[in-house]
Design a protein around this motif. Structure first.
Motif, mmCIF file in Angstrom:
data_model
loop_
_atom_site.group_PDB
_atom_site.id
_atom_site.type_symbol
_atom_site.label_atom_id
_atom_site.label_comp_id
_atom_site.label_asym_id
_atom_site.label_seq_id
_atom_site.Cartn_x
_atom_site.Cartn_y
_atom_site.Cartn_z
ATOM 1 N N MET A 368 0.829 -1.203 0.000
ATOM 2 C CA MET A 368 0.000 0.000 0.000
ATOM 3 C C MET A 368 0.864 1.254 0.000
ATOM 4 N N GLU A 369 1.931 1.236 0.772
ATOM 5 C CA GLU A 369 2.830 2.388 0.780
ATOM 6 C C GLU A 369 3.413 2.633 -0.611
ATOM 7 N N LYS A 370 3.866 1.577 -1.269
ATOM 8 C CA LYS A 370 4.507 1.729 -2.585
ATOM 9 C C LYS A 370 3.524 2.238 -3.641
ATOM 10 N N ILE A 371 2.315 1.702 -3.608
ATOM 11 C CA ILE A 371 1.318 2.122 -4.605
ATOM 12 C C ILE A 371 0.906 3.569 -4.368
ATOM 13 N N LEU A 372 0.705 3.934 -3.110
ATOM 14 C CA LEU A 372 0.324 5.317 -2.804
ATOM 15 C C LEU A 372 1.453 6.278 -3.149
ATOM 16 N N TRP A 373 2.690 5.877 -2.930
ATOM 17 C CA TRP A 373 3.820 6.716 -3.324
ATOM 18 C C TRP A 373 3.807 6.934 -4.841
ATOM 19 N N ARG A 374 3.511 5.861 -5.563
ATOM 20 C CA ARG A 374 3.469 5.950 -7.027
ATOM 21 C C ARG A 374 2.356 6.893 -7.486
ATOM 22 N N LEU A 375 1.178 6.772 -6.865
ATOM 23 C CA LEU A 375 0.073 7.660 -7.223
ATOM 24 C C LEU A 375 0.407 9.114 -6.929
ATOM 25 N N GLU A 376 1.031 9.359 -5.805
ATOM 26 C CA GLU A 376 1.347 10.720 -5.390
ATOM 27 C C GLU A 376 2.442 11.334 -6.248
ATOM 28 N N ASN A 377 3.222 10.481 -6.896
ATOM 29 C CA ASN A 377 4.376 10.985 -7.641
ATOM 30 C C ASN A 377 4.269 10.773 -9.151
ATOM 31 N N GLY A 378 3.037 10.774 -9.641
ATOM 32 C CA GLY A 378 2.824 10.839 -11.077
ATOM 33 C C GLY A 378 3.065 9.571 -11.846
ATOM 34 N N GLN A 379 3.108 8.420 -11.182
ATOM 35 C CA GLN A 379 3.343 7.154 -11.887
ATOM 36 C C GLN A 379 2.187 6.176 -11.731
ATOM 37 N N GLY A 380 1.065 6.651 -11.194
ATOM 38 C CA GLY A 380 -0.035 5.757 -10.908
ATOM 39 C C GLY A 380 -0.873 5.393 -12.118
ATOM 40 N N LYS A 381 -1.623 4.305 -11.950
ATOM 41 C CA LYS A 381 -2.586 3.847 -12.957
ATOM 42 C C LYS A 381 -3.954 3.763 -12.283
ATOM 43 N N LEU A 382 -4.999 3.857 -13.087
ATOM 44 C CA LEU A 382 -6.343 3.755 -12.523
ATOM 45 C C LEU A 382 -6.544 2.414 -11.827
ATOM 46 N N SER A 383 -5.926 1.372 -12.345
ATOM 47 C CA SER A 383 -6.061 0.047 -11.726
ATOM 48 C C SER A 383 -5.436 0.001 -10.334
ATOM 49 N N ASP A 384 -4.513 0.936 -10.058
ATOM 50 C CA ASP A 384 -3.894 0.967 -8.734
ATOM 51 C C ASP A 384 -4.910 1.266 -7.641
ATOM 52 N N ILE A 385 -5.919 2.040 -7.965
ATOM 53 C CA ILE A 385 -6.913 2.425 -6.953
ATOM 54 C C ILE A 385 -7.679 1.192 -6.490
ATOM 55 N N ASP A 386 -8.122 0.384 -7.464
ATOM 56 C CA ASP A 386 -8.824 -0.850 -7.100
ATOM 57 C C ASP A 386 -7.875 -1.858 -6.447
ATOM 58 N N LEU A 387 -6.616 -1.827 -6.843
ATOM 59 C CA LEU A 387 -5.629 -2.714 -6.220
ATOM 60 C C LEU A 387 -5.459 -2.369 -4.741
ATOM 61 N N LEU A 388 -5.451 -1.079 -4.424
ATOM 62 C CA LEU A 388 -5.375 -0.658 -3.021
ATOM 63 C C LEU A 388 -6.581 -1.161 -2.234
ATOM 64 N N VAL A 389 -7.766 -1.045 -2.829
ATOM 65 C CA VAL A 389 -8.976 -1.531 -2.159
ATOM 66 C C VAL A 389 -8.876 -3.030 -1.907
ATOM 67 N N ASP A 390 -8.356 -3.752 -2.885
ATOM 68 C CA ASP A 390 -8.223 -5.203 -2.750
ATOM 69 C C ASP A 390 -7.220 -5.569 -1.653
ATOM 70 N N ILE A 391 -6.094 -4.875 -1.629
ATOM 71 C CA ILE A 391 -5.062 -5.169 -0.627
ATOM 72 C C ILE A 391 -5.576 -4.884 0.781
ATOM 73 N N GLN A 392 -6.217 -3.713 0.964
ATOM 74 C CA GLN A 392 -6.680 -3.390 2.317
ATOM 75 C C GLN A 392 -7.739 -4.389 2.785
ATOM 76 N N SER A 393 -8.554 -4.889 1.865
ATOM 77 C CA SER A 393 -9.582 -5.860 2.260
ATOM 78 C C SER A 393 -8.976 -7.184 2.698
ATOM 79 N N LYS A 394 -7.795 -7.484 2.190
ATOM 80 C CA LYS A 394 -7.112 -8.732 2.574
ATOM 81 C C LYS A 394 -6.326 -8.573 3.873
#
Length: 452
Positions: A368-394
């Motif tokens: 989650m830290e790595k994906i959020l860092w990527r989103l905050e720093n201009g390297q994110g993808k729309l699929s990352d948002i759903d990936l974060l939701v999936d990870i937190q649910s697990k």
């Protein structure tokens, strides 16, 4: 102005010291309990008061005390959880720093009720200056006959010790705290057995928060019924709130739990409104581990009513539209704050503080830290948002202790309420970089592995 029970004497000059504290009515609860009440009667008053744990869980304190096992010939312990490591929370520090004797008084009265002859204050390692204050207060209490052997000639004896923590957030969890107090690595234990049966050194133990133990003083002084009249429903008594963020008057406030969130944020008696004339965007009402709420849900409930500053009021509607009272760390964000950046900061904290016992927490917080860092720093993808939701649910509900939930809930709530802001970060990478670094083009200063 609401009734003050813990902070009523906070501004009396010299209240930190025994002579002033005693002059202002201190240690009356000890006299009353030890001289005219049985241990069971003290516990019964705490039950009648409706006092709930002030450390975050909100479990009824008197009920928790009643679970304490009492095998013959086995010592019992009271452990005060002063490991106040929840970001945004600093109310216990205020009590210990400025009114330490109210904690010592509460410890004596509570230990008497529990039949404990030894009590420990486990204090956050970063509070480097406060153990000296507490130890001075303990020495003053002992020199005046409130600690040691045969207190007030009643035959009851008690010693209180201060233990400095190692600087780990995880030691705020009661079983990890016990492990650390025993000199081990602060890893949470699997429950059951619960500390009330098998706690410190395998003996029956009650672990309570600083504010919880301090609240025992007015309960015994004034009676449980009097305490229960304050507040609303099952949210009885007063509550200390640590208010910080984009407000005009950050600080520690004692509130009756019958005021609205709007009153707390905007009235001059409390936070004094949003700083610099800006608008309210969101708030994390109970410390960093509870779900964030946007302004529209913060000032009203799912039913369109005012949101109230008590346990049920803040949780109204469940996590879909509500949050939690938590530890009372009230973090206010104005209209200029970036939710993605704040969520990344929290994810980074929880990844760093994970003890690593459980795979979902150990691995999930890192991703989650790595994906959020990527989103905050201009390297994110729309699929990352759903990936974060999936990870937190697990992570949520799949770990030994609540740190996994504490890491998952902020991410889930941020996406639930501010998904458009996450999508903006994906669709506007150059603006993200410009805002963060003042760069027209991205230069990667840190290697961030791409999640599978």
């Amino acid at each position: 102005m609401g009734r003050k029970l813990l902070l009523e004497k906070a501004h009396v000059e010299g209240i930190r010291y025994y002579d002033v504290y005693r002059r202002e009515g201190g240690y009356r609860s000890v006299e009353k309990a030890l001289k005219s009440m049985t241990p069971d009667e003290v516990t019964e008053e705490v039950k009648k008061s409706g006092l709930r744990g002030r450390g975050g869980a909100g479990f009824p304190t008197g009920m928790k005390w009643s679970f304490l096992a009492k095998p013959e010939g086995v010592p019992r312990y009271l452990v005060v959880n002063a490991d106040e490591s929840e970001p945004g929370t600093f109310k216990d520090r205020y009590l210990m720093e400025f009114i330490p004797h109210i904690l010592i008084e509460g410890i004596i009265t509570s230990s008497y009720a529990l039949g404990a002859n030894s009590a420990y204050i486990y204090i956050r390692g970063e509070y480097a200056w406060i153990p000296d204050i507490l130890e001075q207060a303990i020495a003053e209490a002992k020199n005046n006959g409130w600690l040691g052997k045969n207190i007030l000639g009643t035959g009851y004896s008690l010693e209180v010790y201060v233990q400095r923590g190692g600087g780990a957030y995880i030691c705020g969890e009661e079983t990890a705290l016990i492990e650390s107090l025993e000199g081990k690595r602060g890893n949470p234990r699997i429950k059951p057995p619960f500390p009330a049966v098998k706690g410190l050194w395998d003996c029956p133990t009650v672990v309570n928060n600083v504010e919880t133990i301090a609240a025992v003083v007015p309960i015994i002084n004034n009676g449980g019924d009097d305490y229960a009249k304050i507040g609303v429903g099952r949210s009885t008594g007063t509550k200390l709130m640590s208010a910080c963020g984009n407000i005009n008057k950050p600080g520690v406030y004692e509130i009756d739990m019958n005021i609205s969130v709007e009153e707390f944020i905007f009235s001059d008696e409390y936070c004094g409104g949003i700083a610099n004339g800006k608008r309210l965007k969101a708030c994390i009402p109970g410390g960093s581990s509870v779900p964030i709420l946007p302004a529209n849900l913060l000032l009203k409930t799912a039913k369109g009513e005012q949101r109230m500053m008590h346990y049920e009021g803040l949780s109204d509607g469940g996590f879909a539209t509500g949050s939690m009272m938590g530890s009372g760390g009230f973090i206010v964000l104005d209209e200029d704050q970036c939710i993605v950046k704040h969520t990344y900061t929290l994810a980074r904290f929880y990844r760093h503080e994970s003890c690593g016992q459980c795979s979902p927490c150990r691995e999930g917080t890192g991703w989650m830290e790595k994906i959020l860092w990527r989103l905050e720093n201009g390297q994110g993808k729309l699929s990352d948002i759903d990936l974060l939701v999936d990870i937190q649910s697990k992570i949520e509900g799949n770990t030994i202790c609540p740190l996994g939930d504490a890491a998952a809930w902020p991410v889930a709530a941020a996406i639930r309420h501010f998904r458009d802001e996450f999508e903006w970060h994906v669709n506007n990478p150059k603006e993200c970089l410009q805002r963060n670094y003042g760069l027209a083009h991205y230069a990667d200063p840190i290697h961030v592995p791409t999640p599978a």
